[in-house]
Enzyme design. Structure first.
Site, short mmCIF file in Angstrom:
data_model
loop_
_atom_site.label_atom_id
_atom_site.label_comp_id
_atom_site.label_asym_id
_atom_site.label_seq_id
_atom_site.Cartn_x
_atom_site.Cartn_y
_atom_site.Cartn_z
CD1 TRP A 1 7.72 -7.09 17.34
CD2 TRP A 1 5.75 -7.63 18.28
NE1 TRP A 1 7.97 -7.91 18.42
CE2 TRP A 1 6.78 -8.26 19.01
CE3 TRP A 1 4.43 -7.83 18.68
CZ2 TRP A 1 6.52 -9.06 20.13
CZ3 TRP A 1 4.17 -8.63 19.79
CH2 TRP A 1 5.21 -9.24 20.49
CD1 TRP B 1 -3.08 1.57 23.24
CD2 TRP B 1 -2.97 1.77 25.48
NE1 TRP B 1 -2.68 2.86 23.55
CE2 TRP B 1 -2.61 3.01 24.90
CE3 TRP B 1 -2.98 1.67 26.87
CZ2 TRP B 1 -2.26 4.12 25.67
CZ3 TRP B 1 -2.63 2.78 27.64
CH2 TRP B 1 -2.27 3.98 27.04
CD1 TRP C 1 -7.12 -2.51 28.88
CD2 TRP C 1 -7.21 -1.89 26.73
NE1 TRP C 1 -7.88 -3.43 28.21
CE2 TRP C 1 -7.95 -3.08 26.88
CE3 TRP C 1 -7.12 -1.32 25.47
CZ2 TRP C 1 -8.61 -3.70 25.83
CZ3 TRP C 1 -7.78 -1.94 24.41
CH2 TRP C 1 -8.51 -3.11 24.59
CD GLU D 1 10.55 -4.07 17.04
OE1 GLU D 1 9.43 -3.69 17.43
OE2 GLU D 1 11.23 -4.93 17.64
CD1 TRP E 1 -11.48 -1.57 33.75
CD2 TRP E 1 -9.37 -0.93 34.10
NE1 TRP E 1 -10.67 -2.38 32.98
CE2 TRP E 1 -9.36 -2.01 33.18
CE3 TRP E 1 -8.14 -0.36 34.46
CZ2 TRP E 1 -8.20 -2.53 32.63
CZ3 TRP E 1 -6.97 -0.88 33.91
CH2 TRP E 1 -7.01 -1.94 33.01
CG ASN F 1 7.92 0.58 20.92
OD1 ASN F 1 6.71 0.43 20.91
ND2 ASN F 1 8.75 -0.37 21.33
P1 FAD Z 1 10.62 1.41 14.16
O1 FAD Z 1 11.28 0.96 15.40
O2 FAD Z 1 11.47 2.06 13.15
O3 FAD Z 1 9.87 0.15 13.56
C1 FAD Z 1 9.56 0.03 12.17
C2 FAD Z 1 8.09 -0.20 11.97
O4 FAD Z 1 7.70 -1.43 12.59
C3 FAD Z 1 7.20 0.86 12.58
O5 FAD Z 1 7.09 1.96 11.71
C4 FAD Z 1 5.90 0.11 12.76
O6 FAD Z 1 5.15 0.05 11.57
C5 FAD Z 1 6.37 -1.30 13.11
N1 FAD Z 1 6.42 -1.49 14.56
C6 FAD Z 1 7.44 -1.21 15.40
N2 FAD Z 1 7.13 -1.60 16.66
C7 FAD Z 1 5.88 -2.11 16.60
C8 FAD Z 1 5.00 -2.68 17.58
N3 FAD Z 1 5.35 -2.82 18.86
N4 FAD Z 1 3.76 -3.08 17.19
C9 FAD Z 1 3.38 -2.97 15.89
N5 FAD Z 1 4.18 -2.46 14.92
C10 FAD Z 1 5.41 -2.03 15.28
N6 FAD Z 1 2.34 1.63 16.13
C11 FAD Z 1 1.62 2.17 15.12
O7 FAD Z 1 2.07 2.14 13.96
N7 FAD Z 1 0.40 2.74 15.38
C12 FAD Z 1 -0.14 2.80 16.62
O8 FAD Z 1 -1.24 3.31 16.79
C13 FAD Z 1 0.62 2.27 17.70
N8 FAD Z 1 0.16 2.34 18.97
C14 FAD Z 1 0.91 1.80 19.99
C15 FAD Z 1 0.41 1.85 21.30
C16 FAD Z 1 1.14 1.32 22.36
C17 FAD Z 1 0.57 1.39 23.77
C18 FAD Z 1 2.39 0.73 22.11
C19 FAD Z 1 3.19 0.16 23.25
C20 FAD Z 1 2.89 0.66 20.82
C21 FAD Z 1 2.17 1.19 19.74
N9 FAD Z 1 2.64 1.15 18.42
C22 FAD Z 1 1.89 1.67 17.40
C23 FAD Z 1 3.89 0.42 18.08
C24 FAD Z 1 5.19 1.24 18.06
O9 FAD Z 1 5.30 2.03 19.21
C25 FAD Z 1 5.31 2.14 16.84
O10 FAD Z 1 5.03 1.42 15.67
C26 FAD Z 1 6.73 2.71 16.71
O11 FAD Z 1 7.06 3.44 17.85
C27 FAD Z 1 6.79 3.60 15.49
O12 FAD Z 1 8.04 4.23 15.40
P2 FAD Z 1 9.06 3.86 14.25
O13 FAD Z 1 8.37 3.92 12.93
O14 FAD Z 1 10.25 4.73 14.41
O15 FAD Z 1 9.41 2.37 14.60
#
Ligand code: FAD
Length: 489
Positions: free
Chosen positions: A289, A393, A370, A286, A317, A352
């Protein structure tokens, strides 16, 4: 001769440990002036949103305290950095400026503008003209965008091979310690007062829900990582998709503001995993990502504003302000969507899995662009991040590089039943439905009248009826995607 003054310009890197720009400045042996510049110009695209400003206020407080422990001060200035920096150079006599590089088009343009502003007085330009040396350092990512390329030298567009290429190099990653002390200049330049910046929301009730949940700052980031590695990481693979469980790290705002580096997260996770045999590698994917999103933003700087696949601009849209408002305020009549939107507003964060569900609902059920959802997230998320938000998005919309296929339209009822089987998440954030049995919690309109009455639910009064019919909405979304296909020839 005394060693010259170095300005360290802090941006989204609000920490002292594993901060190569700061460590290099201290290692030179001269005084260091740490500076943060609030660029509050109204016409800036993607200026920080409300929840991010709340976080920034507290994170700067924490950074100033950390710097004070090392003998330094955080100097606060407001304005266009390319105007502020030459003034600071004149006031401090600094001969060097260090900072951590950014990846968005705006951050890169600012890097250039600041460099030009402080070196332009001298002859010839370049990084070392006019007596001021500007040095940009890595620090926000594990690998720089130029380091990870395909065999033919082009950027990756698909996550799996991208992360495979990263994983092969992870063994060589290291971090740098925080400086033991920081040499002060003979006199400090003036600093503005943080409270004068009014970063906290005027409506303080809004951020009331943030305070018990979050500890902005480097210490908060480290203890968040530690408590995640002490427990939840062991079952991350299964728990990470359950929004009712504290199964993820919640490191996202700390990572966004650079209170902890992804390299620190990587090394600590691998160390903990070696001892516990947990799901550390799944968690690190993650972080992968996040890394991938930044690489995309660097190579395709327009992704926050326009579909990566241009044919998606043809999607028909709907311009429906009332529908957008209902989505924003968690009043769609679909419980899992409403729970997510309310979690976002109340806590500044959303799980997420639910981010994907609510985004799919806005794009596919309501057929609202979006970018509208991206903007609302931008304002409400404490982890609002240009790279991850735009990639998220575009992924859901189907218009991104390595996106979910357009015909994958989340069914909010079955998503709720699968990922929130007891309805605990919905009950927490949609309390007016709390007394419904789990058989009805994700689709209250299917419950018989007796069940609704016993739970104190009157649809259309205590909780909205579904604002769109799922099957009908799905059909219309697929029709919209036919237009996209036609535009693609
Ligand atoms: P964990 O599951 O603990 O993951 C660890 C770290 O990995 C996160 O803190 C984050 O830095 C990174 N990460 C995890 N999933 C993703 C992902 N899909 N994409 C990129 N990085 C990821 N994340 C943001 O940090 N900022 C945003 O503005 C953001 N907007 C999002 C918008 C949408 C529509 C979606 C679907 C996802 C978005 N995310 C965003 C990704 C993700 O949802 C969050 O990073 C995650 O929920 C953060 O929670 P966590 O720290 O507990 O994640």
């Amino acid at each position: 001769m005394a060693a010259p003054v170095t300005i360290v310009w802090f941006r989204d890197d609000l920490r002292l440990s594993d901060h190569p720009a700061l460590s290099a400045a201290v290692a030179q042996g001269g005084p260091v002036v740490p500076v943060f510049i609030l660029d509050d110009r109204a016409d800036r695209a993607w200026a920080r949103g409300g929840a991010s400003r709340w976080w920034l206020h507290h994170s700067l407080t924490s950074l100033a305290n950390r710097l004070a422990e090392k003998g330094a001060r955080l100097i606060l200035r407001r304005g266009d950095p390319s105007a502020v920096m030459p003034a600071l150079v004149a006031e401090t006599g600094a001969e060097r400026i260090h900072w951590t590089r950014g990846y968005s088009a705006a951050a890169r343009a600012l890097d250039e503008a600041v460099r030009d502003a402080v070196t332009g007085l001298g002859e010839g330009g370049g990084d070392n003209a006019g007596g001021v040396t500007c040095k940009r350092y890595a620090g926000r990512l594990i690998f720089e965008p130029e380091e990870i390329t395909t065999g033919s030298g082009t950027p990756y567009k698909v996550f799996t091979p991208f992360w495979r290429a990263c994983t092969a190099k992870l063994g060589g990653v290291s971090t740098v310690e925080a400086p033991a002390s920081i040499l002060a200049p003979t006199s400090w330049p003036e600093s503005e007062a943080l409270d004068d910046w009014a970063l906290l929301p005027r409506n303080l009730d809004w951020s009331d829900g943030f305070t018990p949940l979050w500890s902005p700052g480097e210490d908060g980031a480290q203890s968040r990582l530690q408590s995640f590695l002490d427990g939840p990481v062991k079952n991350y693979g299964t728990a990470r998709d359950k929004p009712a469980i504290d199964g993820t790290s919640r490191l996202s705002p700390h990572l966004h503001f650079g209170e902890i580096s992804p390299r620190q997260v990587l090394l600590a996770t691998r160390h903990a995993d070696a001892a516990s045999g947990g799901d550390g590698e799944k968690f690190l994917a993650e972080i992968g990502w996040r890394e991938f999103s930044h690489h995309l933003l660097f190579h395709w700087p327009k992704i926050p504003d326009a579909p990566f696949r241009p044919e998606y601009a043809a999607f028909p849209w709907q311009d429906d302000a009332e529908a957008l408002r209902r989505w924003q305020h968690g009043q769609t009549g679909y419980p899992i969507v409403d729970a997510g939107m309310r979690q976002l507003y109340q806590t500044g964060w959303m799980h997420n899995r639910v981010r994907m569900i609510v985004a799919s609902f806005l794009i596919k059920h309501l057929r609202i662009d979006w970018v509208e959802g991206e903007k609302w997230f931008w304002d409400c998320l404490v982890d609002a991040d240009l790279a991850s938000n735009s990639a998220g998005w575009q992924w859901v919309a189907g218009s991104g590089t390595d996106a979910s296929p357009y015909f994958r339209i989340f069914n909010p009822m079955s998503q709720g039943e699968k990922f929130d089987p007891e309805g605990a998440y919905v009950r927490r954030f949609v309390p007016e439905l709390a007394k419904l049995p789990k058989s009805a919690i994700h689709a209250p309109w299917t419950a018989d009248s007796r069940v609704l009455k016993d739970a104190g639910v009157t649809l259309g009064e205590t909780y909205p009826k579904p604002m769109v019919d799922h099957a009908e909405a799905r059909k219309k979304a697929l029709e919209g995607y036919e237009v996209v296909k036609a535009a693609n020839g």
